[in-house]
Scaffold this motif. Structure first.
Motif, PDB file in Angstrom:
ATOM      1  N   ALA A 113       0.379  -1.339   0.125  1.00  0.00           N
ATOM      2  CA  ALA A 113       0.183   0.027   0.186  1.00  0.00           C
ATOM      3  C   ALA A 113       0.946   0.886  -0.110  1.00  0.00           C
ATOM      4  O   ALA A 113       0.208   2.543  -0.204  1.00  0.00           O
ATOM      5  CB  ALA A 113      -1.053  -0.245   1.530  1.00  0.00           C
ATOM      6  N   GLU A 114       1.998   1.047   0.337  1.00  0.00           N
ATOM      7  CA  GLU A 114       3.024   2.495   1.124  1.00  0.00           C
ATOM      8  C   GLU A 114       3.740   2.859  -0.456  1.00  0.00           C
ATOM      9  O   GLU A 114       3.379   3.770  -1.278  1.00  0.00           O
ATOM     10  CB  GLU A 114       3.676   2.067   1.517  1.00  0.00           C
ATOM     11  N   GLU A 115       3.590   1.967  -1.396  1.00  0.00           N
ATOM     12  CA  GLU A 115       4.454   2.101  -2.684  1.00  0.00           C
ATOM     13  C   GLU A 115       3.175   2.173  -4.040  1.00  0.00           C
ATOM     14  O   GLU A 115       3.687   3.331  -4.807  1.00  0.00           O
ATOM     15  CB  GLU A 115       5.008   0.562  -3.324  1.00  0.00           C
ATOM     16  N   LEU A 116       1.602   1.811  -3.594  1.00  0.00           N
ATOM     17  CA  LEU A 116       0.999   2.504  -4.634  1.00  0.00           C
ATOM     18  C   LEU A 116       0.788   3.441  -4.440  1.00  0.00           C
ATOM     19  O   LEU A 116       0.306   4.822  -4.956  1.00  0.00           O
ATOM     20  CB  LEU A 116      -0.017   1.827  -4.410  1.00  0.00           C
ATOM     21  N   ALA A 117       0.489   3.947  -2.668  1.00  0.00           N
ATOM     22  CA  ALA A 117       0.264   5.831  -2.510  1.00  0.00           C
ATOM     23  C   ALA A 117       1.701   6.599  -2.874  1.00  0.00           C
ATOM     24  O   ALA A 117       1.478   7.535  -2.908  1.00  0.00           O
ATOM     25  CB  ALA A 117       0.314   5.656  -0.317  1.00  0.00           C
ATOM     26  N   VAL A 118       2.481   6.223  -3.075  1.00  0.00           N
ATOM     27  CA  VAL A 118       3.700   7.124  -3.799  1.00  0.00           C
ATOM     28  C   VAL A 118       3.329   7.150  -5.346  1.00  0.00           C
ATOM     29  O   VAL A 118       3.647   8.525  -5.736  1.00  0.00           O
ATOM     30  CB  VAL A 118       5.175   6.362  -3.407  1.00  0.00           C
ATOM     31  N   LEU A 119       3.466   5.880  -5.979  1.00  0.00           N
ATOM     32  CA  LEU A 119       2.656   6.034  -7.268  1.00  0.00           C
ATOM     33  C   LEU A 119       1.446   7.414  -7.408  1.00  0.00           C
ATOM     34  O   LEU A 119       1.264   8.101  -8.655  1.00  0.00           O
ATOM     35  CB  LEU A 119       2.667   4.240  -7.524  1.00  0.00           C
ATOM     36  N   ARG A 120       0.447   6.782  -6.491  1.00  0.00           N
ATOM     37  CA  ARG A 120      -0.459   7.869  -6.187  1.00  0.00           C
ATOM     38  C   ARG A 120      -0.164   9.627  -6.278  1.00  0.00           C
ATOM     39  O   ARG A 120      -0.776  10.396  -6.998  1.00  0.00           O
ATOM     40  CB  ARG A 120      -1.692   7.674  -5.539  1.00  0.00           C
ATOM     41  N   ALA A 121       0.881   9.356  -5.222  1.00  0.00           N
ATOM     42  CA  ALA A 121       1.813  10.799  -5.166  1.00  0.00           C
ATOM     43  C   ALA A 121       2.236  11.652  -6.548  1.00  0.00           C
ATOM     44  O   ALA A 121       0.927  12.813  -6.921  1.00  0.00           O
ATOM     45  CB  ALA A 121       2.397  11.088  -4.336  1.00  0.00           C
ATOM     46  N   LEU A 122       2.760  10.469  -7.490  1.00  0.00           N
ATOM     47  CA  LEU A 122       3.062  10.897  -8.057  1.00  0.00           C
ATOM     48  C   LEU A 122       2.212  11.376  -9.975  1.00  0.00           C
ATOM     49  O   LEU A 122       2.287  12.758 -10.255  1.00  0.00           O
ATOM     50  CB  LEU A 122       4.570   9.835  -8.986  1.00  0.00           C
ATOM     51  N   ARG A 123       1.277  10.351  -9.461  1.00  0.00           N
ATOM     52  CA  ARG A 123       0.126  10.563 -10.960  1.00  0.00           C
ATOM     53  C   ARG A 123      -0.097  12.162 -10.062  1.00  0.00           C
ATOM     54  O   ARG A 123      -0.391  12.716 -11.216  1.00  0.00           O
ATOM     55  CB  ARG A 123      -0.194   9.749 -10.419  1.00  0.00           C
ATOM     56  N   ASP A 124      -0.882  12.138  -9.371  1.00  0.00           N
ATOM     57  CA  ASP A 124      -1.421  13.635  -9.090  1.00  0.00           C
ATOM     58  C   ASP A 124      -0.629  14.637  -9.121  1.00  0.00           C
ATOM     59  O   ASP A 124      -1.149  15.692  -9.272  1.00  0.00           O
ATOM     60  CB  ASP A 124      -2.378  13.583  -7.130  1.00  0.00           C
ATOM     61  N   ALA A 125       0.811  14.647  -8.487  1.00  0.00           N
ATOM     62  CA  ALA A 125       1.847  15.516  -9.367  1.00  0.00           C
ATOM     63  C   ALA A 125       1.932  16.217 -10.646  1.00  0.00           C
ATOM     64  O   ALA A 125       1.730  17.073 -11.006  1.00  0.00           O
ATOM     65  CB  ALA A 125       3.286  15.903  -8.512  1.00  0.00           C
TER      66      ALA A 125
END
Length: 383
Positions: free
Chosen positions: A100-112
């Motif tokens: 979940a932590e890795e997916l959260a980081v990817l989501r943050a990159l996508r959102d940025a």
């Protein structure tokens, strides 16, 4: 928008360097977004009272992201869960699962990348190097898995699902599976595009010394295999030459030797040891971290056409630091699995090489050169 991904071995001070880089860029007038990926919020401790116009700080929250994903999944799959008689989970009673932590980081990159806020620079404080490189490999790996499990050409079969079910009882995936896969593929593609963008670079942080040299060599190889552009190496906590006396003479000489070796292969920025853990605006200014890199061409793996001279094509893969005894190549159909040290990547062959057979490979000057010979049965014949 330029993107600077900062990582390094554990304890190298990468979070401090990320904070100092973002703070310096904001003070120089760049609208900067600093993303912290440590759930313990070590970034907040480093920044302290540091504040600059144009600096926005966000921390990845894997717990909140997991709860949101779980609620959305149950909403989309509500009909199937009801048919199965399954009771729904309350997001607040669950904790994040592994990954979940890795997916959260990817989501943050996508959102940025998709943010409506206009930023000049995105600085990401990634986890320690092994985890960071595995995380950055996820978008490509997950998209490859999705394409294998749910290939796009099979999605046309959705219209036949009711007919097949009545005639032969053939089970067909539910509509929401295809929709979820398509949505996830788009999100992963956005992260892939960000990583491949000419404005994206990775910056490695390490302390000059034997351990730092080993970690840097491995990290540079992993970044090269992923096709990430290495901007620079930040040599952190460098002792002043004026202290090269007494018991400090040995550590200073060791650092000097490591720095000389690093400068032969990389752009190196030395950051001085402050004698204490940097905290707050004053310390971040004193660190004087280098500015964000300028836009450059992305990393390319070119194919050299030598059919006229030698009857072969040569695929050039830059892999600095690779060793012959840790290299392995396996071709499966139109894909090539490249293993270099502890890293592995499955890459699609360029279209011209798909009609060739592998004729051999050689590692020279930090570059893997794979030879391909045109297959007479597949290669266009000249008249």
């Amino acid at each position: 928008m330029r993107t600077l991904l900062i990582t390094g071995p554990g304890g190298s001070g990468r979070t401090t360097i990320a904070a100092a880089t973002a703070f310096a860029a904001a003070r120089e007038g760049s609208r900067t977004l600093l993303v912290g990926t440590d759930p313990a919020d070590t970034l907040g401790a480093v920044l302290g009272d540091a504040d600059a116009p144009g600096l926005t700080v966000r921390r990845v929250d894997p717990d909140a992201g997991f709860r949101a994903d779980l609620a959305a999944l149950q909403e989309r799959a509500g009909g199937a869960l009801d048919l199965l008689g399954a009771s729904r989970l309350v997001p607040e009673e669950t904790g994040p699962l592994p990954g979940a932590e890795e997916l959260a980081v990817l989501r943050a990159l996508r959102d940025a990348a998709a943010s409506e806020d206009a930023y000049d620079l995105l600085v990401v404080d990634l986890p320690a190097t092994p985890r960071a490189l595995a995380l950055l490999a996820l978008p490509e790996e997950l998209r490859r898995v999705l394409r294998r499990l749910l290939p796009p050409e099979r999605q046309a079969a959705r219209a036949l699902r009711p007919v097949l079910g009545r005639l032969a009882g053939v089970p067909m995936p539910a509509e929401w599976i295809y929709e979820t896969a398509a949505r996830l593929d788009l999100q992963l593609a956005a992260v892939e595009a960000l990583l491949a963008d000419r404005g994206t670079a990775i910056r490695l942080v390490a302390e000059p010394g034997p351990a730092g040299a080993d970690a840097l060599r491995t990290a540079a190889l992993g970044a090269a295999l992923r096709g990430l552009r290495l901007d620079a190496v930040v040599a952190n906590r460098v002792l002043p030459e004026s202290e090269a006396a007494g018991w400090l003479a040995g550590p200073v000489a060791q650092q000097r030797k490591a720095l000389d070796a690093w400068r032969e292969e990389h752009t190196v920025h030395a950051v001085a040891h402050l004698g204490h853990d940097p905290r707050g605006a004053d310390d971040l200014v004193v660190l004087a971290t280098p500015a964000a890199p300028a836009l450059t061409d992305p990393v390319r793996w070119p194919v050299a056409d030598r059919t006229a001279e030698d009857g072969i094509l040569v695929w050039h893969l830059p892999l600095p630091g690779a060793r012959r005894d840790t290299l392995d190549l396996v071709r499966r159909g139109d894909e090539l699995t490249v293993t270099a040290g502890p890293f592995r990547r499955v890459v699609p062959l360029p279209s011209a090489l798909r009609r060739c057979t592998v004729d051999g490979a050689a590692l020279r000057e930090g570059e893997l050169r794979i030879r391909f010979r045109p297959d007479p049965e597949l290669w266009p014949r000249t008249r």
